[in-house]
Design a protein around this motif. Structure first.
Motif, PDB file in Angstrom:
ATOM      1  N   LYS A  11       0.804  -1.220   0.000  1.00 37.56           N
ATOM      2  CA  LYS A  11       0.000   0.000   0.000  1.00 37.56           C
ATOM      3  C   LYS A  11       0.842   1.277   0.000  1.00 37.56           C
ATOM      4  O   LYS A  11       0.293   2.370   0.104  1.00 37.56           O
ATOM      5  N   ALA A  12       2.151   1.124  -0.106  1.00 41.48           N
ATOM      6  CA  ALA A  12       3.003   2.291  -0.286  1.00 41.48           C
ATOM      7  C   ALA A  12       2.954   2.727  -1.746  1.00 41.48           C
ATOM      8  O   ALA A  12       2.832   1.896  -2.648  1.00 41.48           O
ATOM      9  N   VAL A  13       3.034   4.038  -1.986  1.00 39.92           N
ATOM     10  CA  VAL A  13       2.962   4.576  -3.352  1.00 39.92           C
ATOM     11  C   VAL A  13       4.302   5.229  -3.679  1.00 39.92           C
ATOM     12  O   VAL A  13       4.683   6.231  -3.066  1.00 39.92           O
ATOM     13  N   LEU A  14       5.012   4.670  -4.651  1.00 41.90           N
ATOM     14  CA  LEU A  14       6.308   5.184  -5.054  1.00 41.90           C
ATOM     15  C   LEU A  14       6.226   5.747  -6.462  1.00 41.90           C
ATOM     16  O   LEU A  14       5.680   5.098  -7.367  1.00 41.90           O
ATOM     17  N   GLY A  15       6.750   6.961  -6.651  1.00 46.03           N
ATOM     18  CA  GLY A  15       6.751   7.574  -7.966  1.00 46.03           C
ATOM     19  C   GLY A  15       7.774   6.944  -8.899  1.00 46.03           C
ATOM     20  O   GLY A  15       8.527   6.032  -8.529  1.00 46.03           O
ATOM     21  N   LYS A  16       7.826   7.480 -10.107  1.00 44.41           N
ATOM     22  CA  LYS A  16       8.746   6.973 -11.125  1.00 44.41           C
ATOM     23  C   LYS A  16      10.189   7.243 -10.710  1.00 44.41           C
ATOM     24  O   LYS A  16      10.498   8.276 -10.118  1.00 44.41           O
ATOM     25  N   ASP A  17      11.062   6.292 -11.013  1.00 46.16           N
ATOM     26  CA  ASP A  17      12.510   6.440 -10.795  1.00 46.16           C
ATOM     27  C   ASP A  17      12.888   6.607  -9.333  1.00 46.16           C
ATOM     28  O   ASP A  17      13.915   7.216  -9.016  1.00 46.16           O
ATOM     29  N   VAL A  18      12.084   6.066  -8.411  1.00 49.86           N
ATOM     30  CA  VAL A  18      12.488   6.023  -7.004  1.00 49.86           C
ATOM     31  C   VAL A  18      13.480   4.876  -6.822  1.00 49.86           C
ATOM     32  O   VAL A  18      13.266   3.773  -7.313  1.00 49.86           O
ATOM     33  N   HIS A  19      14.583   5.158  -6.144  1.00 42.55           N
ATOM     34  CA  HIS A  19      15.608   4.153  -5.860  1.00 42.55           C
ATOM     35  C   HIS A  19      15.537   3.790  -4.381  1.00 42.55           C
ATOM     36  O   HIS A  19      15.532   4.676  -3.520  1.00 42.55           O
ATOM     37  N   ILE A  26       9.809   0.294   3.963  1.00 48.68           N
ATOM     38  CA  ILE A  26       8.816   1.329   3.706  1.00 48.68           C
ATOM     39  C   ILE A  26       7.439   0.756   4.026  1.00 48.68           C
ATOM     40  O   ILE A  26       7.005  -0.212   3.396  1.00 48.68           O
ATOM     41  N   HIS A  27       6.770   1.333   5.005  1.00 46.50           N
ATOM     42  CA  HIS A  27       5.508   0.802   5.506  1.00 46.50           C
ATOM     43  C   HIS A  27       4.329   1.262   4.641  1.00 46.50           C
ATOM     44  O   HIS A  27       4.494   2.000   3.668  1.00 46.50           O
ATOM     45  N   GLU A  28       3.127   0.846   5.036  1.00 49.53           N
ATOM     46  CA  GLU A  28       1.922   1.208   4.291  1.00 49.53           C
ATOM     47  C   GLU A  28       1.624   2.700   4.448  1.00 49.53           C
ATOM     48  O   GLU A  28       2.125   3.368   5.351  1.00 49.53           O
ATOM     49  N   ASN A  29       0.783   3.195   3.534  1.00 44.11           N
ATOM     50  CA  ASN A  29       0.343   4.592   3.559  1.00 44.11           C
ATOM     51  C   ASN A  29       1.517   5.569   3.535  1.00 44.11           C
ATOM     52  O   ASN A  29       1.520   6.592   4.223  1.00 44.11           O
ATOM     53  N   VAL A  30       2.516   5.235   2.744  1.00 50.36           N
ATOM     54  CA  VAL A  30       3.657   6.101   2.501  1.00 50.36           C
ATOM     55  C   VAL A  30       3.618   6.551   1.048  1.00 50.36           C
ATOM     56  O   VAL A  30       3.314   5.758   0.154  1.00 50.36           O
ATOM     57  N   GLU A  31       3.908   7.828   0.800  1.00 54.92           N
ATOM     58  CA  GLU A  31       3.994   8.342  -0.560  1.00 54.92           C
ATOM     59  C   GLU A  31       5.391   8.926  -0.772  1.00 54.92           C
ATOM     60  O   GLU A  31       5.850   9.743   0.031  1.00 54.92           O
ATOM     61  N   ILE A  32       6.042   8.495  -1.860  1.00 49.93           N
ATOM     62  CA  ILE A  32       7.392   8.976  -2.171  1.00 49.93           C
ATOM     63  C   ILE A  32       7.405   9.483  -3.604  1.00 49.93           C
ATOM     64  O   ILE A  32       7.041   8.760  -4.542  1.00 49.93           O
ATOM     65  N   GLY A  35      11.991  10.214  -8.482  1.00 52.38           N
ATOM     66  CA  GLY A  35      13.393  10.592  -8.460  1.00 52.38           C
ATOM     67  C   GLY A  35      14.043  10.589  -7.088  1.00 52.38           C
ATOM     68  O   GLY A  35      15.229  10.914  -6.965  1.00 52.38           O
ATOM     69  N   THR A  36      13.321  10.206  -6.054  1.00 54.45           N
ATOM     70  CA  THR A  36      13.885  10.194  -4.701  1.00 54.45           C
ATOM     71  C   THR A  36      14.734   8.953  -4.484  1.00 54.45           C
ATOM     72  O   THR A  36      14.399   7.869  -4.957  1.00 54.45           O
ATOM     73  N   TRP A  37      15.846   9.131  -3.782  1.00 53.89           N
ATOM     74  CA  TRP A  37      16.745   8.023  -3.451  1.00 53.89           C
ATOM     75  C   TRP A  37      16.660   7.720  -1.965  1.00 53.89           C
ATOM     76  O   TRP A  37      16.769   8.616  -1.131  1.00 53.89           O
ATOM     77  N   ILE A  38      16.458   6.434  -1.643  1.00 52.99           N
ATOM     78  CA  ILE A  38      16.398   5.950  -0.271  1.00 52.99           C
ATOM     79  C   ILE A  38      17.607   5.042  -0.053  1.00 52.99           C
ATOM     80  O   ILE A  38      17.725   3.991  -0.698  1.00 52.99           O
ATOM     81  N   GLY A  39      18.532   5.432   0.827  1.00 54.33           N
ATOM     82  CA  GLY A  39      19.722   4.635   1.094  1.00 54.33           C
ATOM     83  C   GLY A  39      19.410   3.383   1.898  1.00 54.33           C
ATOM     84  O   GLY A  39      18.260   3.074   2.228  1.00 54.33           O
ATOM     85  N   SER A  40      20.455   2.633   2.222  1.00 49.91           N
ATOM     86  CA  SER A  40      20.302   1.386   2.981  1.00 49.91           C
ATOM     87  C   SER A  40      19.864   1.661   4.421  1.00 49.91           C
ATOM     88  O   SER A  40      20.165   2.718   4.996  1.00 49.91           O
ATOM     89  N   ASN A  41      19.151   0.700   4.987  1.00 55.83           N
ATOM     90  CA  ASN A  41      18.783   0.723   6.404  1.00 55.83           C
ATOM     91  C   ASN A  41      17.977   1.958   6.804  1.00 55.83           C
ATOM     92  O   ASN A  41      18.077   2.452   7.928  1.00 55.83           O
ATOM     93  N   VAL A  42      17.176   2.466   5.888  1.00 55.34           N
ATOM     94  CA  VAL A  42      16.237   3.550   6.182  1.00 55.34           C
ATOM     95  C   VAL A  42      14.892   2.932   6.541  1.00 55.34           C
ATOM     96  O   VAL A  42      14.451   1.960   5.906  1.00 55.34           O
ATOM     97  N   THR A  43      14.224   3.491   7.545  1.00 57.91           N
ATOM     98  CA  THR A  43      12.871   3.046   7.904  1.00 57.91           C
ATOM     99  C   THR A  43      11.918   4.216   7.726  1.00 57.91           C
ATOM    100  O   THR A  43      12.122   5.291   8.305  1.00 57.91           O
ATOM    101  N   ILE A  44      10.890   4.007   6.910  1.00 65.87           N
ATOM    102  CA  ILE A  44       9.876   5.034   6.679  1.00 65.87           C
ATOM    103  C   ILE A  44       8.529   4.450   7.098  1.00 65.87           C
ATOM    104  O   ILE A  44       8.015   3.508   6.474  1.00 65.87           O
ATOM    105  N   GLY A  47       2.342   7.126   7.168  1.00 66.65           N
ATOM    106  CA  GLY A  47       2.038   8.546   7.331  1.00 66.65           C
ATOM    107  C   GLY A  47       3.057   9.475   6.710  1.00 66.65           C
ATOM    108  O   GLY A  47       2.870  10.693   6.754  1.00 66.65           O
ATOM    109  N   ALA A  48       4.125   8.944   6.132  1.00 66.43           N
ATOM    110  CA  ALA A  48       5.145   9.803   5.517  1.00 66.43           C
ATOM    111  C   ALA A  48       4.744  10.176   4.096  1.00 66.43           C
ATOM    112  O   ALA A  48       4.291   9.329   3.317  1.00 66.43           O
ATOM    113  N   LYS A  49       4.925  11.454   3.762  1.00 64.44           N
ATOM    114  CA  LYS A  49       4.696  11.947   2.407  1.00 64.44           C
ATOM    115  C   LYS A  49       5.949  12.708   1.988  1.00 64.44           C
ATOM    116  O   LYS A  49       6.225  13.791   2.507  1.00 64.44           O
ATOM    117  N   ILE A  50       6.704  12.137   1.066  1.00 63.58           N
ATOM    118  CA  ILE A  50       8.022  12.656   0.705  1.00 63.58           C
ATOM    119  C   ILE A  50       7.992  13.120  -0.741  1.00 63.58           C
ATOM    120  O   ILE A  50       7.512  12.406  -1.631  1.00 63.58           O
TER     121      ILE A  50
END
Length: 259
Positions: A11-19, A26-32, A35-44, A47-50
């Motif tokens: 249920k997470a929504v990731l845009g085009k070219d998200v790495h 990345i948990h549910e109800n997250v929007e990214i 073109g956003t880059w998420i490095g290793s060992n990140v927890t989202i 409720g996050a909207k990036i």
């Protein structure tokens, strides 16, 4: 672009070219945004909207529940604008029933180990240096810079284009366009260099300095200083920004110049 060693909730929504690099979650109800880059060992968390083209470095934790005993599990969010960089081990908590959101604007830089607590409002083009700790309900306006290892008390307001010295204990509001330093935190002049870099004219900077002479250098209390400013100085956008900031301060503003 998305490592098979990461976990992305359906249920997470990731845009085009998200790495997304390995071992991030990345948990549910997250929007990214795209073109956003998420490095290793990140927890989202939920409720996050990036926004678009952000960079989130290893170890960051976004939208964890607030460290507030009054929190009762209410729905809340973290909202992050576009082109913002969040360095290693930054933590940003969700809002509470007060504002129901914590916001970080666009084009910001949060350096390693920064903490942004619940219900904070961080504007655009803000730089917060390493290990700054921002308590709940704090407001930091556009173009502000906070020096490393500073601690900002809850409900404090930091004005636009201000600059806070590293290692500061920020217990009172910091008015716009100022430099803040020393202990206790005090007026250390107008942030002239920063204003010039952002296109402010010498005339405008001189006008701002004249406003602060009334407030911090003429031995007047704030109420009297504001009256004198409005009587003697021409109305400008910058003058009114300062006057309105001082008048609306609930915690009181930092001390005047200390020699």
């Amino acid at each position: 672009m998305i490592s098979p060693l990461s976990f992305i909730h359906e249920k997470a929504v990731l845009g085009k070219d998200v790495h997304v690099d390995p071992f991030s979650m990345i948990h549910e109800n997250v929007e990214i945004g795209e073109g956003t880059w998420i490095g290793s060992n990140v927890t989202i968390y939920s409720g996050a909207k990036i926004g678009k083209n952000c960079k989130i470095f290893p170890g960051a934790v976004i939208a964890a529940i607030p460290q507030d005993l009054k929190f009762q599990g209410e729905d809340s969010t973290v909202e992050i604008g576009e082109n913002t960089t969040i360095r290693e081990c930054v933590t940003i908590s969700r809002g509470t029933i007060d504002k129901r959101t914590t916001k970080v604007g666009s084009n910001c830089l949060l350096m390693a180990y920064v903490h942004i607590a619940h219900d904070c409002m961080v504007g655009n083009n803000v730089i917060i240096a390493n290990a700054v700790q921002v308590a709940g309900h704090v407001s930091i306006d556009d173009w502000a810079i906070v020096g490393g290892s500073s601690a900002i008390h809850q409900f404090v307001k930091v004005g636009m284009h201000s600059m806070i010295s590293g290692g500061s204990l920020v217990r009172k509001d910091v008015p716009p366009f100022t430099k803040a330093a020393r202990e206790p935190l005090s007026y250390a002049g107008v942030n002239s260099l920063g204003l010039r870099r952002r296109g402010y004219s010498s005339e405008t900077i001189s006008h701002i300095q004249e406003v602060y002479r009334y407030l911090f250098l003429n031995s007047l209390n704030n109420s009297r200083a504001l009256e004198e400013i409005e009587i003697n100085l021409p109305a400008t956008k910058e003058r009114d920004e300062i006057v309105n900031f001082i008048r609306s301060s609930e915690r009181g503003v930092m001390k005047g110049y200390i020699s």
